[in-house]
Each structure stands twice: as structure tokens, then as C-alpha cells.
Scaffold this active site. Sequence first.
Site, PDB file in Angstrom:
ATOM      1  N   THR A   1       0.836  -1.205   0.000  1.00 17.84           N
ATOM      2  CA  THR A   1       0.000   0.000   0.000  1.00 17.84           C
ATOM      3  C   THR A   1       0.866   1.248   0.000  1.00 17.84           C
ATOM      4  O   THR A   1       0.640   2.182  -0.781  1.00 17.84           O
ATOM      5  CB  THR A   1      -0.907   0.011   1.247  1.00 17.84           C
ATOM      6  OG1 THR A   1      -1.660  -1.184   1.277  1.00 17.84           O
ATOM      7  CG2 THR A   1      -1.838   1.207   1.225  1.00 17.84           C
TER       8      THR A   1
ATOM      9  N   ARG B   1      -9.405  -0.680   4.553  1.00 17.59           N
ATOM     10  CA  ARG B   1      -9.144  -0.367   3.148  1.00 17.59           C
ATOM     11  C   ARG B   1      -9.894  -1.303   2.200  1.00 17.59           C
ATOM     12  O   ARG B   1     -10.291  -0.896   1.113  1.00 17.59           O
ATOM     13  CB  ARG B   1      -7.637  -0.454   2.849  1.00 17.59           C
ATOM     14  CG  ARG B   1      -6.862   0.787   3.266  1.00 17.59           C
ATOM     15  CD  ARG B   1      -5.429   0.693   2.750  1.00 17.59           C
ATOM     16  NE  ARG B   1      -4.622   1.823   3.189  1.00 17.59           N
ATOM     17  CZ  ARG B   1      -4.366   2.909   2.448  1.00 17.59           C
ATOM     18  NH1 ARG B   1      -4.899   3.028   1.246  1.00 17.59           N
ATOM     19  NH2 ARG B   1      -3.606   3.867   2.915  1.00 17.59           N
TER      20      ARG B   1
ATOM     21  N   ILE C   1       5.364  -4.628  10.033  1.00 17.27           N
ATOM     22  CA  ILE C   1       5.583  -4.122   8.673  1.00 17.27           C
ATOM     23  C   ILE C   1       5.209  -2.660   8.745  1.00 17.27           C
ATOM     24  O   ILE C   1       4.046  -2.311   8.908  1.00 17.27           O
ATOM     25  CB  ILE C   1       4.765  -4.903   7.639  1.00 17.27           C
ATOM     26  CG1 ILE C   1       5.253  -6.352   7.582  1.00 17.27           C
ATOM     27  CG2 ILE C   1       4.882  -4.241   6.263  1.00 17.27           C
ATOM     28  CD1 ILE C   1       4.469  -7.250   6.651  1.00 17.27           C
TER      29      ILE C   1
END
Length: 294
Positions: free
Chosen positions: A46, A140, A206
Site C-alpha cells: 500500500t 481499506r 511491517i
Amino acid sequence: MAIYEGAGVALVTPFQENGLVNYEVLEKLVEEQIAEGTDAIVACGTTGEASTMTHEEHLDVIKYVCEVTKKRIPVIAGTGSNCTETAVYLSEEAQKLGADGLLLVSPYYNKATQNGLKAHFKAVADAVKIPILLYNIPGRTGVTITARTIADLCLNVPNIVGVKEASGDFSAIADLLSFTDGKADVYSGNDNQIVPIMSLGGRGVISVLSNVAPAKTHEICQAYLDGDVKRSARLQLEAIPLINALFCEVNPIPVKAALNLMGRQAGPMRLPLTEMEEKNQECLKNAMKEYGIL
């Protein structure tokens, strides 16, 4: 064995003013991450704006990051799609290009059922041999990969090894680790939740924060792994104002603005993402100064 433990960076993709990928800057960003102790690089996630890349660009960036990294740390390629055929294609190509693992976001917009998610992820896993992390980010995608679904995939598909968890649902994360007896590799997908997720048995993060503070993000994780939980928690809390600023507009708008403020030449976003609003940029500048990176 986990793909990595610690801090993986969700790397931005730098663009030139004409919109083309800036490979010269990309090389510098990768080298800086490695020098500062980052434990893995996620390319074309992303934060890397993969959603506005052509397939050719997407794979070229993955190839380039693998070539620059030269196996010094793992490269995890973002190859998810809401089309199973596309996800299979990108994943097969990323494996050929040298990726050490894959990050697969759940299909978005078409909103598969849990059975559909299982079939989708299994189809990709059957097509490749390298390890796969699922990416659960319902904010999302509009769909949640449930703890039971993730557990079933991790326990029954050999190369699906874990998940990047950005749901913020700690009960579900605890359930997942319980269902798998701690065998699923869980990485925080939210920079403000690194220590809480690691306390449940997570492997690390992450991270968006790692783009601008790689050594500090690594240190948060490493302190925890070394058993110094108090220090890890203190470092986590010290980073919260900057983390909040990095998400005051949709990611990766603020982190690219931050890199540009630091002189890293990350360049513009691709539409429909736009430049950061002036008032938010002032807040970001202040947070960066307080944290000591500007």
C-alpha cells in the site's frame, strides 16, 4: 521458520515529477534501510502505491529492489489483487524475480466470503513455493479475514505462514494465535501497536514509520526480542506523536511528505492521492522535529 523477525519497512516508491519511478532514489532508500538495521523490505505494498502501477512497473520495482538488496535482508513482494488470476500472475513473477516472500492483501471491492478468501489465497499458494503473508486491513478492503480463516490457512497450506494484521482487533489476534498454538507469524500492520502485538507472540511489524526512522523502529522490535520489554514500550510510546502525524492523512501521503522534508526526494504521489494539506504538513514538521529527525 519466520521470513524475518523485527522491523520490516513498507517501502515507498519514489516517483519523478513526470510520474516515472525514480530508480536512483529507490536504490538509495533501500541502501539506507539496510544500513539502519531494517530486518526486511516490503516492495509494492500500500505504501509503495502499487495500486496505481501498471503490472510492468509493479514487477520492475520488485525486480530492482531484489537486485539492490542482494539477499542481505529478505524482500517481500506485495502481489495481492481483487482478481485471483492477477494475484497468481504477479506472485509467480515475483518469485521468479527473486522475492523471498509475498504479501497478499485480501480481495477488495468484490468482498469475497470467507470460503472465497480461502479459495483465493490457496490458489495463489498452490502456484508458488515461497512463503506467503496474508494482509488483513478491513478499513481499506471492506472485508475482514477472520481469525478462524487465517488459522485454517496457516495450519493447512504449507507456504501460508502468517499475516500482517492491521485490523486493530486484539481479540481476533489473540484468537488467531490461540487457534494456531502461536504458530502463525503475526506482524503488526499498525506502527502504534507493535509492542502490544509482540506481547501476544507477534514477530514484529511491517512499518510505515520505518521509512523515516528505520533505526528506531528496528530498536523497538529488537529491544522486545532481547527481553527488554520496558525499553521497547518506552520507545513505542515516544514514537506515538510522530506515528499519529504520519497517519493524519491517508497513507502514503504523509510519509512521502516527511521523506521530502528530510531531503530524500521521494517525489510526488500518483493521483488520486494528492499533496499533503498545509496545516497537516505543519503538524508533521513539528512531530518530526520533536522526534529528532528534522
